[in-house]
Design an enzyme around this catalytic site. Structure first.
Site, mmCIF file in Angstrom:
data_model
loop_
_atom_site.group_PDB
_atom_site.id
_atom_site.type_symbol
_atom_site.label_atom_id
_atom_site.label_comp_id
_atom_site.label_asym_id
_atom_site.label_seq_id
_atom_site.Cartn_x
_atom_site.Cartn_y
_atom_site.Cartn_z
ATOM 1 N N ARG A 43 -1.756 -9.751 3.807
ATOM 2 C CA ARG A 43 -1.687 -8.872 2.635
ATOM 3 C C ARG A 43 -2.598 -9.321 1.493
ATOM 4 N NH1 ARG A 43 0.960 -8.078 -2.227
ATOM 5 N NH2 ARG A 43 1.541 -5.915 -2.649
ATOM 6 N N SER A 112 4.664 1.327 3.646
ATOM 7 C CA SER A 112 5.502 0.782 2.581
ATOM 8 C C SER A 112 6.050 1.938 1.750
ATOM 9 C CB SER A 112 4.685 -0.160 1.694
ATOM 10 O OG SER A 112 4.214 -1.258 2.444
ATOM 11 N N LYS A 141 7.779 -8.311 -6.654
ATOM 12 C CA LYS A 141 7.912 -6.857 -6.551
ATOM 13 C C LYS A 141 8.309 -6.201 -7.869
ATOM 14 C CE LYS A 141 7.113 -6.689 -2.096
ATOM 15 N NZ LYS A 141 5.914 -6.044 -1.566
#
Length: 221
Positions: A43, A112, A141
């Site tokens: 990622r 996602s 997040k």
């Protein structure tokens, strides 16, 4: 309609080389794979494309050694270049049908999502699975807004047939409630990358997942 690809993992590592406590990312990933993890998402979104490609090549070699899946965040070109198993798409990525045309029917496409409605949309577009979150509060997040909570897992699980992976603040002591509310498995970052012993942390998470799922449905050991 999704491609029908089998999801043969329950624990999904998402990389962030800034969370390894100064340890080389590849060394930590190798320990996690040795602990039984069978799916890794590269990622590192802040990397220039050539450096991202080098990391993808490194992780492709490692995941192949352990018989694990490698998915690339967003970059369909890097996925093709290294022969990865699939991609993890965001809301602003290429549309799922376009990615399916490029990668073909056998590559995995994860999406996602942040709500049940987005999960439904992803399934209809052809995603093989969704990563839903953030379920709990977690620093990585917070930019995505407030935690969704367990109710969003329940709402999604009754509306889609494809697997749901919960992400955001996942720890061993939270596995029971996320799986109990309909998640197929979990996606984690800090729980493994920040662990003093990543291999032991992976083994502990997998044991807890196995304890919460009927033996016939466990795909990782």
């Amino acid at each position: 309609m999704n491609s029908g690809n089998d999801i043969d993992f329950d624990l999904y590592l998402v990389t962030d080389r800034h969370q390894t406590g100064g340890r080389p990312l590849d060394a930590v990933v190798k320990e996690v794979l040795a602990g039984g993890v069978r799916a890794v998402q590269l990622r590192e979104r802040d990397l220039p494309v050539r450096e991202a490609l080098r990391w993808a090549e490194t992780l492709r070699s490692l995941t192949a050694e352990f018989g694990a899946r490698l998915l690339i965040n967003d970059r369909v070109d890097i996925c093709l270049a290294v022969g990865a198993d699939g991609v993890q798409l965001r809301a602003d990525s290429l549309p799922i049908p376009a990615v399916r045309k490029i990668l073909g029917p056998d590559c995995l496409i994860g999406r996602s999502v942040h709500s049940a409605s987005e999960a439904i949309e992803a399934e209809r577009a052809g995603a093989d699975f969704v990563v839903l979150g953030p379920i709990y509060d977690t620093p990585s997040k917070r930019a995505m807004g407030k935690p969704l909570g367990l109710s969003e897992i329940r709402s999604s699980a009754v509306r889609v047939a494809i697997p749901i992976f919960a992400i955001g603040g996942i720890r061993s002591d939270r596995i029971q409630e996320v799986i109990g509310n309909g998640a197929r498995g979990v996606a984690v970052i800090s729980a493994l990358l920040q662990a003093p012993n990543p291999r032991e942390a992976a083994e502990a998470l997998l044991r807890e997942i196995k304890a919460q799922r009927p033996a016939a449905t466990i795909t990782q050991v």
